[in-house]
Design an enzyme around this catalytic site. Sequence first.
Site, PDB file in Angstrom:
ATOM      1  N   SER A  64       0.822  -1.217   0.000  1.00  0.00           N
ATOM      2  CA  SER A  64       0.000   0.000   0.000  1.00  0.00           C
ATOM      3  C   SER A  64       0.856   1.267   0.000  1.00  0.00           C
ATOM      4  O   SER A  64       2.027   1.246   0.358  1.00  0.00           O
ATOM      5  CB  SER A  64      -0.891   0.035   1.239  1.00  0.00           C
ATOM      6  OG  SER A  64      -1.607  -1.166   1.384  1.00  0.00           O
TER       7      SER A  64
HETATM    8  N1  SAH Z   1      -0.692  -5.049   4.560  1.00  0.00           N
HETATM    9  C1  SAH Z   1      -0.106  -5.286   3.261  1.00  0.00           C
HETATM   10  C2  SAH Z   1      -1.057  -4.886   2.135  1.00  0.00           C
HETATM   11  C3  SAH Z   1      -1.026  -5.894   1.023  1.00  0.00           C
HETATM   12  S1  SAH Z   1      -2.305  -5.805  -0.179  1.00  0.00           S
HETATM   13  C4  SAH Z   1       1.237  -4.609   3.132  1.00  0.00           C
HETATM   14  O1  SAH Z   1       1.617  -3.841   4.031  1.00  0.00           O
HETATM   15  O2  SAH Z   1       1.946  -4.857   2.158  1.00  0.00           O
HETATM   16  C5  SAH Z   1      -3.588  -6.805   0.577  1.00  0.00           C
HETATM   17  C6  SAH Z   1      -3.292  -8.257   0.837  1.00  0.00           C
HETATM   18  O3  SAH Z   1      -4.502  -8.847   1.319  1.00  0.00           O
HETATM   19  C7  SAH Z   1      -2.877  -9.098  -0.370  1.00  0.00           C
HETATM   20  O4  SAH Z   1      -1.650  -9.710  -0.108  1.00  0.00           O
HETATM   21  C8  SAH Z   1      -3.993 -10.127  -0.519  1.00  0.00           C
HETATM   22  O5  SAH Z   1      -3.551 -11.400  -0.964  1.00  0.00           O
HETATM   23  C9  SAH Z   1      -4.527 -10.196   0.904  1.00  0.00           C
HETATM   24  N2  SAH Z   1      -5.898 -10.716   1.044  1.00  0.00           N
HETATM   25  C10 SAH Z   1      -6.982 -10.518   0.253  1.00  0.00           C
HETATM   26  N3  SAH Z   1      -8.066 -11.182   0.731  1.00  0.00           N
HETATM   27  C11 SAH Z   1      -7.654 -11.822   1.874  1.00  0.00           C
HETATM   28  C12 SAH Z   1      -8.284 -12.690   2.818  1.00  0.00           C
HETATM   29  N4  SAH Z   1      -9.572 -13.051   2.709  1.00  0.00           N
HETATM   30  N5  SAH Z   1      -7.557 -13.146   3.848  1.00  0.00           N
HETATM   31  C13 SAH Z   1      -6.244 -12.816   4.000  1.00  0.00           C
HETATM   32  N6  SAH Z   1      -5.579 -12.010   3.129  1.00  0.00           N
HETATM   33  C14 SAH Z   1      -6.269 -11.520   2.078  1.00  0.00           C
END
Ligand code: SAH
Length: 215
Positions: A64
Amino acid sequence: MTDNYLLLGAKKRLIEELRQKGITDENVLQAFDKVERHRFVESFLWDRAYDDVALKLLNGQTISHPFTVAFQSQLLQVSKGMTVLEIGTGSGFQAAILSAMGARVYSVERQQVLYQRTSKLLAQLDERIVTWYGDGFKGIPMYAPYDRVIVTCGAPDVPPALVQQLKPGGIMVIPVGDESHTMKRLTKMDDGNLQEEVFGDFLFVPMLKDAVRKK
Ligand code: SAH
């Protein structure tokens, strides 16, 4: 050495930029000083690691915007010793920021490839963070209840299991919506009801059901 020096300068500028954009929680700003964002992206992206932009990870997922991470961390009102459940480990950067703020972080990722890669990285950088492979819609009942819950993918609605796993008086920060996501802060009252505050629209990758196995 030169590289490190340049990255250090870029990090200081990013912290200034976050201040100007309205981040006032010193605990958040100090965490951005402690955690090196370039460690969470591929080395060819290092020259952009401290720009306020989202960057691409493996599997089409993203790390993000720094502002979004800082904004969610500020809304979460974390203090030392709190337990935080994070949905969407991704690169691990948000988890590392919360841990640097003094929280005990439990982070769930649904994509096994990302889970494995990031677990390895976090074990090297910050061994206090607990990573978990599974479906974030279900939370992690084993370590519940949590003082705080942070969802870092765009949720279609507020998952009931996450509300259940939040302590009374606890706070959940969650972007909710279909195409764009409204940032919500939900406070769980003693009677179990939620008090809702709304903080504008953001773009996240979608929160999807079920864990995905490595192929
Ligand atoms: N907090 C992360 C943001 C990554 S983007 C960072 O600091 O980099 C969001 C992430 O949520 C992705 O990796 C995606 O695979 C995950 N995601 C989406 N749906 C999800 C679910 N139901 N359970 C766990 N993770 C999920």
